[in-house]
Design a protein around this motif. Structure first.
Motif, PDB file in Angstrom:
ATOM      1  N   VAL A 169     106.125  62.816 -19.516  1.00  0.00           N
ATOM      2  CA  VAL A 169     105.522  63.326 -20.756  1.00  0.00           C
ATOM      3  C   VAL A 169     106.601  63.421 -21.828  1.00  0.00           C
ATOM      4  O   VAL A 169     107.634  64.063 -21.618  1.00  0.00           O
ATOM      5  N   ASP A 170     106.365  62.800 -22.958  1.00  0.00           N
ATOM      6  CA  ASP A 170     107.280  62.852 -24.094  1.00  0.00           C
ATOM      7  C   ASP A 170     106.683  63.700 -25.212  1.00  0.00           C
ATOM      8  O   ASP A 170     105.461  63.739 -25.404  1.00  0.00           O
ATOM      9  N   ARG A 171     107.547  64.353 -25.926  1.00  0.00           N
ATOM     10  CA  ARG A 171     107.102  65.142 -27.076  1.00  0.00           C
ATOM     11  C   ARG A 171     106.597  64.194 -28.165  1.00  0.00           C
ATOM     12  O   ARG A 171     107.233  63.186 -28.473  1.00  0.00           O
ATOM     13  N   GLN A 172     105.438  64.503 -28.741  1.00  0.00           N
ATOM     14  CA  GLN A 172     104.791  63.613 -29.703  1.00  0.00           C
ATOM     15  C   GLN A 172     104.694  64.263 -31.091  1.00  0.00           C
ATOM     16  O   GLN A 172     103.715  64.076 -31.807  1.00  0.00           O
ATOM     17  N   ASN A 173     105.724  65.015 -31.457  1.00  0.00           N
ATOM     18  CA  ASN A 173     105.689  65.691 -32.758  1.00  0.00           C
ATOM     19  C   ASN A 173     106.539  64.986 -33.814  1.00  0.00           C
ATOM     20  O   ASN A 173     106.951  65.585 -34.805  1.00  0.00           O
ATOM     21  N   SER A 174     106.832  63.686 -33.582  1.00  0.00           N
ATOM     22  CA  SER A 174     107.625  62.946 -34.569  1.00  0.00           C
ATOM     23  C   SER A 174     106.777  62.632 -35.802  1.00  0.00           C
ATOM     24  O   SER A 174     105.547  62.507 -35.729  1.00  0.00           O
ATOM     25  N   ARG A 175     107.447  62.487 -36.954  1.00  0.00           N
ATOM     26  CA  ARG A 175     106.766  62.199 -38.213  1.00  0.00           C
ATOM     27  C   ARG A 175     107.555  61.143 -38.983  1.00  0.00           C
ATOM     28  O   ARG A 175     108.771  61.014 -38.836  1.00  0.00           O
ATOM     29  N   PHE A 176     106.830  60.404 -39.814  1.00  0.00           N
ATOM     30  CA  PHE A 176     107.443  59.397 -40.688  1.00  0.00           C
ATOM     31  C   PHE A 176     107.373  59.921 -42.117  1.00  0.00           C
ATOM     32  O   PHE A 176     106.300  60.241 -42.634  1.00  0.00           O
ATOM     33  N   SER A 177     108.525  60.031 -42.730  1.00  0.00           N
ATOM     34  CA  SER A 177     108.590  60.580 -44.089  1.00  0.00           C
ATOM     35  C   SER A 177     108.960  59.478 -45.072  1.00  0.00           C
ATOM     36  O   SER A 177     109.888  58.692 -44.843  1.00  0.00           O
ATOM     37  N   LEU A 178     108.230  59.435 -46.164  1.00  0.00           N
ATOM     38  CA  LEU A 178     108.499  58.496 -47.250  1.00  0.00           C
ATOM     39  C   LEU A 178     108.269  59.225 -48.567  1.00  0.00           C
ATOM     40  O   LEU A 178     107.149  59.389 -49.025  1.00  0.00           O
ATOM     41  N   GLY A 179     109.382  59.680 -49.146  1.00  0.00           N
ATOM     42  CA  GLY A 179     109.266  60.472 -50.359  1.00  0.00           C
ATOM     43  C   GLY A 179     108.529  61.766 -50.058  1.00  0.00           C
ATOM     44  O   GLY A 179     108.851  62.481 -49.102  1.00  0.00           O
ATOM     45  N   PRO A 180     107.510  62.078 -50.838  1.00  0.00           N
ATOM     46  CA  PRO A 180     106.763  63.317 -50.607  1.00  0.00           C
ATOM     47  C   PRO A 180     105.769  63.208 -49.455  1.00  0.00           C
ATOM     48  O   PRO A 180     105.183  64.210 -49.056  1.00  0.00           O
ATOM     49  N   LEU A 181     105.555  62.000 -48.926  1.00  0.00           N
ATOM     50  CA  LEU A 181     104.590  61.808 -47.852  1.00  0.00           C
ATOM     51  C   LEU A 181     105.240  62.019 -46.489  1.00  0.00           C
ATOM     52  O   LEU A 181     106.368  61.609 -46.258  1.00  0.00           O
ATOM     53  N   SER A 182     104.506  62.664 -45.595  1.00  0.00           N
ATOM     54  CA  SER A 182     104.965  62.869 -44.215  1.00  0.00           C
ATOM     55  C   SER A 182     103.783  62.628 -43.284  1.00  0.00           C
ATOM     56  O   SER A 182     102.794  63.360 -43.325  1.00  0.00           O
ATOM     57  N   LEU A 183     103.889  61.583 -42.461  1.00  0.00           N
ATOM     58  CA  LEU A 183     102.781  61.186 -41.605  1.00  0.00           C
ATOM     59  C   LEU A 183     103.183  61.306 -40.136  1.00  0.00           C
ATOM     60  O   LEU A 183     104.294  60.944 -39.758  1.00  0.00           O
ATOM     61  N   PRO A 184     102.283  61.828 -39.277  1.00  0.00           N
ATOM     62  CA  PRO A 184     102.588  61.914 -37.848  1.00  0.00           C
ATOM     63  C   PRO A 184     102.616  60.525 -37.223  1.00  0.00           C
ATOM     64  O   PRO A 184     101.810  59.653 -37.570  1.00  0.00           O
ATOM     65  N   THR A 185     103.543  60.304 -36.296  1.00  0.00           N
ATOM     66  CA  THR A 185     103.671  58.998 -35.648  1.00  0.00           C
ATOM     67  C   THR A 185     103.426  59.069 -34.142  1.00  0.00           C
ATOM     68  O   THR A 185     103.442  58.042 -33.476  1.00  0.00           O
ATOM     69  N   GLY A 186     103.222  60.241 -33.596  1.00  0.00           N
ATOM     70  CA  GLY A 186     103.011  60.378 -32.156  1.00  0.00           C
ATOM     71  C   GLY A 186     101.537  60.280 -31.795  1.00  0.00           C
ATOM     72  O   GLY A 186     100.689  59.898 -32.611  1.00  0.00           O
ATOM     73  N   ARG A 187     101.236  60.617 -30.548  1.00  0.00           N
ATOM     74  CA  ARG A 187      99.864  60.612 -30.041  1.00  0.00           C
ATOM     75  C   ARG A 187      99.416  62.045 -29.758  1.00  0.00           C
ATOM     76  O   ARG A 187     100.225  62.900 -29.399  1.00  0.00           O
ATOM     77  N   ALA A 188      98.133  62.278 -29.894  1.00  0.00           N
ATOM     78  CA  ALA A 188      97.576  63.572 -29.506  1.00  0.00           C
ATOM     79  C   ALA A 188      97.650  63.710 -27.982  1.00  0.00           C
ATOM     80  O   ALA A 188      97.468  62.733 -27.252  1.00  0.00           O
ATOM     81  N   GLN A 189      97.923  64.916 -27.502  1.00  0.00           N
ATOM     82  CA  GLN A 189      98.034  65.169 -26.072  1.00  0.00           C
ATOM     83  C   GLN A 189      97.120  66.322 -25.670  1.00  0.00           C
ATOM     84  O   GLN A 189      96.890  67.253 -26.448  1.00  0.00           O
ATOM     85  N   ARG A 190      96.611  66.237 -24.459  1.00  0.00           N
ATOM     86  CA  ARG A 190      95.734  67.288 -23.917  1.00  0.00           C
ATOM     87  C   ARG A 190      96.347  67.819 -22.623  1.00  0.00           C
ATOM     88  O   ARG A 190      96.691  67.041 -21.719  1.00  0.00           O
ATOM     89  N   PHE A 191      96.460  69.131 -22.534  1.00  0.00           N
ATOM     90  CA  PHE A 191      97.037  69.791 -21.364  1.00  0.00           C
ATOM     91  C   PHE A 191      95.949  70.655 -20.718  1.00  0.00           C
ATOM     92  O   PHE A 191      95.409  71.559 -21.366  1.00  0.00           O
TER      93      PHE A 191
END
Length: 276
Positions: A169-191
Motif C-alpha cells: 500500500v502506497d500513500r496516495q496524497n500526492s498533488r500536481f501544482s501549476l501556479g495557483p492550481l493544485s490537482l490530486p494525482t493519486g488514487r482513492a483508497q478504501r480501508f
C-alpha cells in the motif's frame, strides 16, 4: 481441484495444432465454470451442515466428537491484537485495502492488500471456558470499520502508520501544482476492517481435541481445527446464511459461463472434438 483445473487448461493450450482458438477458449470457460460451481456447492454443503447443528455447552464437549458448535463470551488468553485501522484490541481481525482503478469507461475497486490474524482465546459457555486457537480458522465476521481516503488527502495517523509498514500500500496524497492550481494525482483508497473484541459473543464450529493443560474452570478439550473450522460473530443460523451467500455468486457465474459456451455453439463442438 484447482491443481487439476490448471493442468487441464495447460493441456488444452498445448493442443493448439489440433484445436481451434474458439474451442480452446470454450474448454477453458467450461473448466472454469466447473471449478466455480464446485466451490459454491462446497459452501452450500457447509451451510446445510451448520443448520443441523446446535450449540453445545462446555460440560458436554468431548474429544470424541467430530464436530461441535459453541457460543459464548470471548475472554482473551494471549495478548490481544491491535486492529490495523482503529487501534482497538481484538482476538481475531481481518482487513482489506482497495484502490479505485480505471478500467475502460468504468471505475472499480481493486484489492491491493488483505490479511487476517488471531490469537488464542476462551469461549465461556455453560460456566466452562473452552480454549480456541484460531490460527487455522476461517473468519465469518461483519464489517466493523470502513473509510474512503480520496486522492490527494492525508489519511488519519493510524492508517498512515499501517501504510508505512505495508509494502503493498502506497500513500496516495500526492498533488500536481501549476501556479495557483493544485490537482490530486493519486488514487482513492478504501480501508475496511472486521474484528472481534474480548467480551463479545462468538460462535465457533470445529473439532475438539484433548487439552491436557486445562486449568480449573476450563474444559479438558480445545478447538484448533476441523472441517469446517469457523469463528463467527453471529449465531449458528446467521453463519449458515452467510455460507449460502458465499455459494450463490460462484454458482451463478459458473452457470453463466456454461450458458455462454452453449449459446455460442461451444457445447456441440466440445462434445464432438473432446468426446464430452
Amino acid at each position: 481441484m484447482i491443481f487439476s483445473l490448471q493442468n487441464s487448461i495447460v493441456l488444452l493450450l498445448g493442443l493448439g495444432d489440433s484445436l481451434s482458438v474458439p474451442l480452446v477458449l470454450a474448454a477453458i470457460a467450461v473448466l472454469t465454470g466447473i471449478g466455480l460451481i464446485l466451490y459454491g456447492v462446497q459452501h452450500s454443503l457447509i451451510a446445510f451442515a451448520l443448520l443441523r447443528m446446535r450449540p453445545t455447552d462446555g460440560f458436554s464437549i468431548s474429544d470424541d466428537d467430530d464436530r461441535v458448535c459453541i457460543e459464548g463470551s470471548v475472554t482473551a488468553i494471549d495478548e490481544p491484537l491491535p486492529t490495523p485501522f482503529t487501534d482497538e484490541e481484538a482476538v481475531v481481525v481481518a482487513y482489506e485495502v482497495s484502490e479505485r482503478r480505471q478500467q475502460g469507461k468504468q471505475r472499480t475497486w481493486q484489492t491491493i492488500s488483505e490479511g487476517s490474524a488471531g490469537v488464542p482465546f476462551a469461549v465461556e459457555t455453560g460456566g466452562v471456558a473452552v480454549r480456541v486457537d484460531p490460527h487455522q480458522a476461517r473468519f465469518s465476521l461483519k464489517q466493523r470499520f470502513e473509510t474512503d481516503i480520496l486522492s490527494g488527502k492525508t489519511p488519519p495517523e493510524r492508517i498512515q502508520r499501517f501504510i508505512a509498514t505495508n509494502d503493498d500500500v502506497d500513500r496516495q496524497n500526492s498533488r500536481f501544482s501549476l501556479g495557483p492550481l493544485s490537482l490530486p494525482t493519486g488514487r482513492a483508497q478504501r480501508f475496511t476492517q472486521k474484528h472481534v473484541e474480548p467480551g463479545e459473543i462468538v460462535t465457533v464450529i470445529g473439532e475438539p481435541t484433548p487439552y491436557p493443560g486445562a486449568d480449573v474452570g476450563q474444559a479438558k478439550v480445545q478447538i484448533e481445527g476441523g472441517s469446517p473450522f469457523i469463528v463467527s460473530d453471529a449465531s449458528i443460523r446467521r453463519t449458515a446464511l452467510r455460507e449460502f451467500g458465499l455459494s450463490l455468486v460462484p454458482i451463478m457465474i459458473g452457470l453463466l459461463l456454461f450458458a455462454i459456451v452453449w449459446v455460442g455453439g461451444g457445447g456441440l463442438a466440445l462434445r464432438s472434438v473432446l468426446g464430452f
